[in-house]
Design an enzyme around this catalytic site. Structure first.
Site, PDB file in Angstrom:
ATOM      1  N   ASP A  83       0.838  -1.204   0.000  1.00 48.39           N
ATOM      2  CA  ASP A  83       0.000   0.000   0.000  1.00 48.39           C
ATOM      3  C   ASP A  83       0.875   1.258   0.000  1.00 48.39           C
ATOM      4  O   ASP A  83       1.757   1.396   0.855  1.00 48.39           O
ATOM      5  CB  ASP A  83      -0.879  -0.062   1.271  1.00 48.39           C
ATOM      6  CG  ASP A  83      -1.927   1.022   1.323  1.00 48.39           C
ATOM      7  OD1 ASP A  83      -2.418   1.426   0.258  1.00 48.39           O
ATOM      8  OD2 ASP A  83      -2.268   1.454   2.448  1.00 48.39           O
ATOM      9  N   HIS A  84       0.657   2.131  -0.949  1.00 49.82           N
ATOM     10  CA  HIS A  84       1.383   3.419  -1.033  1.00 49.82           C
ATOM     11  C   HIS A  84       2.894   3.256  -1.157  1.00 49.82           C
ATOM     12  O   HIS A  84       3.656   3.972  -0.504  1.00 49.82           O
ATOM     13  CB  HIS A  84       1.073   4.306   0.180  1.00 49.82           C
ATOM     14  CG  HIS A  84      -0.311   4.850   0.156  1.00 49.82           C
ATOM     15  ND1 HIS A  84      -0.725   5.794  -0.738  1.00 49.82           N
ATOM     16  CD2 HIS A  84      -1.395   4.550   0.918  1.00 49.82           C
ATOM     17  CE1 HIS A  84      -2.008   6.074  -0.530  1.00 49.82           C
ATOM     18  NE2 HIS A  84      -2.437   5.321   0.465  1.00 49.82           N
ATOM     19  N   HIS A 209      -9.528   5.239  -1.003  1.00 45.70           N
ATOM     20  CA  HIS A 209      -8.592   5.345   0.135  1.00 45.70           C
ATOM     21  C   HIS A 209      -9.223   6.224   1.204  1.00 45.70           C
ATOM     22  O   HIS A 209     -10.169   6.962   0.947  1.00 45.70           O
ATOM     23  CB  HIS A 209      -7.269   5.969  -0.337  1.00 45.70           C
ATOM     24  CG  HIS A 209      -6.374   4.997  -1.021  1.00 45.70           C
ATOM     25  ND1 HIS A 209      -5.172   4.560  -0.484  1.00 45.70           N
ATOM     26  CD2 HIS A 209      -6.496   4.349  -2.199  1.00 45.70           C
ATOM     27  CE1 HIS A 209      -4.616   3.706  -1.311  1.00 45.70           C
ATOM     28  NE2 HIS A 209      -5.385   3.555  -2.360  1.00 45.70           N
ATOM     29  N   GLY A 210      -8.645   6.136   2.414  1.00 41.90           N
ATOM     30  CA  GLY A 210      -9.077   7.056   3.480  1.00 41.90           C
ATOM     31  C   GLY A 210     -10.503   6.828   3.934  1.00 41.90           C
ATOM     32  O   GLY A 210     -11.234   7.776   4.218  1.00 41.90           O
ATOM     33  N   ALA A 211     -10.902   5.558   4.068  1.00 41.86           N
ATOM     34  CA  ALA A 211     -12.310   5.281   4.402  1.00 41.86           C
ATOM     35  C   ALA A 211     -12.594   5.305   5.898  1.00 41.86           C
ATOM     36  O   ALA A 211     -13.748   5.205   6.312  1.00 41.86           O
ATOM     37  CB  ALA A 211     -12.732   3.955   3.804  1.00 41.86           C
ATOM     38  N   SER A 212     -11.564   5.446   6.733  1.00 39.94           N
ATOM     39  CA  SER A 212     -11.820   5.557   8.180  1.00 39.94           C
ATOM     40  C   SER A 212     -12.540   6.870   8.450  1.00 39.94           C
ATOM     41  O   SER A 212     -12.300   7.871   7.769  1.00 39.94           O
ATOM     42  CB  SER A 212     -10.498   5.571   8.957  1.00 39.94           C
ATOM     43  OG  SER A 212      -9.891   4.310   8.901  1.00 39.94           O
ATOM     44  N   ASN A 231     -10.247   1.077   1.534  1.00 40.07           N
ATOM     45  CA  ASN A 231      -9.044   0.998   2.383  1.00 40.07           C
ATOM     46  C   ASN A 231      -9.305   1.545   3.783  1.00 40.07           C
ATOM     47  O   ASN A 231      -9.769   2.682   3.927  1.00 40.07           O
ATOM     48  CB  ASN A 231      -7.927   1.845   1.766  1.00 40.07           C
ATOM     49  CG  ASN A 231      -7.304   1.196   0.560  1.00 40.07           C
ATOM     50  OD1 ASN A 231      -7.887   0.298  -0.045  1.00 40.07           O
ATOM     51  ND2 ASN A 231      -6.127   1.642   0.199  1.00 40.07           N
ATOM     52  N   ALA A 233      -7.477   1.945   7.669  1.00 41.70           N
ATOM     53  CA  ALA A 233      -6.318   1.814   8.574  1.00 41.70           C
ATOM     54  C   ALA A 233      -6.627   2.425   9.938  1.00 41.70           C
ATOM     55  O   ALA A 233      -6.687   1.725  10.960  1.00 41.70           O
ATOM     56  CB  ALA A 233      -5.087   2.487   7.960  1.00 41.70           C
TER      57      ALA A 233
HETATM   58  P1  13P Z   1      -7.436   5.630   6.703  1.00 44.95           P
HETATM   59  O1  13P Z   1      -6.338   5.538   7.714  1.00 44.95           O
HETATM   60  O2  13P Z   1      -8.025   6.992   6.629  1.00 44.95           O
HETATM   61  O3  13P Z   1      -8.446   4.555   6.890  1.00 44.95           O
HETATM   62  O4  13P Z   1      -6.781   5.406   5.262  1.00 44.95           O
HETATM   63  C1  13P Z   1      -6.330   4.130   4.926  1.00 44.95           C
HETATM   64  C2  13P Z   1      -5.805   4.067   3.543  1.00 44.95           C
HETATM   65  O5  13P Z   1      -6.290   4.721   2.643  1.00 44.95           O
HETATM   66  C3  13P Z   1      -4.688   3.161   3.300  1.00 44.95           C
HETATM   67  O6  13P Z   1      -4.237   3.214   2.002  1.00 44.95           O
END
Ligand code: 13P
Length: 285
Positions: A83-84, A209-212, A231, A233
């Site tokens: 990832d990334h 991405h960034g679904a939290s 995604n 995290a």
């Molecule tokens: P978050 O930490 O906002 O869930 O983002 C996770 C992510 O996009 C990992 O690639």
């Protein structure tokens, strides 16, 4: 299945059936176990994601060995995904030891440089039947060692996305439609019109991405409009670490990792279960 798979078939199946495969970022044995065990129990395909600093911490061969062991014990597909990753050499090394899925993140480069880097990774990865995700546009926030300020963030241009997908030969495209890495200051505003336009023009699976910290109904709306990989995290890290802090408040003299990590795993598991439900990926295999 019984072995680590690429994300190709699982994402195409998700796209066809209008659900999303959750990609959970893990950091160690415990977090990998929670993700793999919960996916197995819920018959959900799952992507175990690791960032470059997780590979530095846990080491690529260990991650492959742990995930292979999990895959051997389930009939649901398990992928491990870089990832990334920005460093092409590190991607090649990880593919060499058994990763079958990667994201080359050259999103901070200019359009042509982004394309050139992604092409190089795709040429290598596809020789090993590994899948490639790339990002067009830039998400605000902090993920691993990547920091993007608000002023540098950029939404995905739908027409550029068509050219980008065609010229790179990627298997999935990460889009920037208003989500951010980490927690949000207010309620996130997602550009669903943009997502619809990208979906109508680009045929490969799309990644959020960034679904939290994004309300479930917004994630589900994004899935209904064509997102096939979600995604997550931060939403896992918070309950995991909070449970450890709480354990030490209750048991200040504790020192057995198995004791203080067990409530952390339980807390994380509840979120993994919930996200699998939000993605609609349970009982798919
Ligand atoms: P978050 O930490 O906002 O869930 O983002 C996770 C992510 O996009 C990992 O690639």
């Amino acid at each position: 299945m019984k072995t680590i798979v690429s994300t190709r078939e699982m994402l195409i199946n998700a796209q066809k059936n209008k659900y999303a495969v959750p990609a959970f970022n893990i950091h160690n044995l415990e977090t990998l176990q929670v993700v793999a065990d919960t996916a197995k129990e819920m018959h959900s395909p799952v992507i175990i994601a690791v960032t470059p600093s997780t590979i530095d911490y846990a080491r690529d061969e260990y991650v492959v060995a742990m995930a292979s062991s999990a895959a051997k014990n389930t009939d649901t597909p398990i992928a491990i995904h870089l990832d990334h990753f920005e460093n092409i050499l590190k991607i090649k090394q990880a593919i060499d030891v058994g990763f079958k899925s990667c994201m080359i993140d050259a999103s901070k480069e200019a359009f042509e440089e982004n394309i050139a880097k992604v092409q190089e990774v795709a040429a290598y990865a596809h020789r090993y039947d590994a899948t490639v995700e790339a990002e067009l546009g830039k998400l605000v926030g902090i993920e691993d060692d990547l920091v993007v300020d608000e002023k540098d963030s950029m939404y995905t241009n739908p027409d550029d996305a068509v050219t980008f997908a065609q010229r790179t030969g990627i298997d999935s495209l990460a889009v920037a439609i208003g989500t951010a890495h980490g927690l949000y200051k207010g309620k996130p505003k997602l550009d669903f019109t943009r997502l619809q336009e990208i979906r109508s023009k680009v045929s490969i699976p799309l990644v959020l991405h960034g679904a939290s910290d994004v309300p479930d109904e917004l994630v589900q709306q994004a899935i209904s409009l064509g997102i096939c990989k979600v995604n997550i995290a931060t939403d896992l890290k918070i309950p995991f670490s909070n449970a450890i802090k709480e354990y030490f408040i209750q048991n200040p003299s504790a020192n057995d990792p198995r004791k203080y990590l067990t409530p952390a795993k339980e807390a994380m598991k509840k979120i993994v279960q919930h996200k699998i439900r939000v993605c609609g990926s349970a009982d798919r295999y």
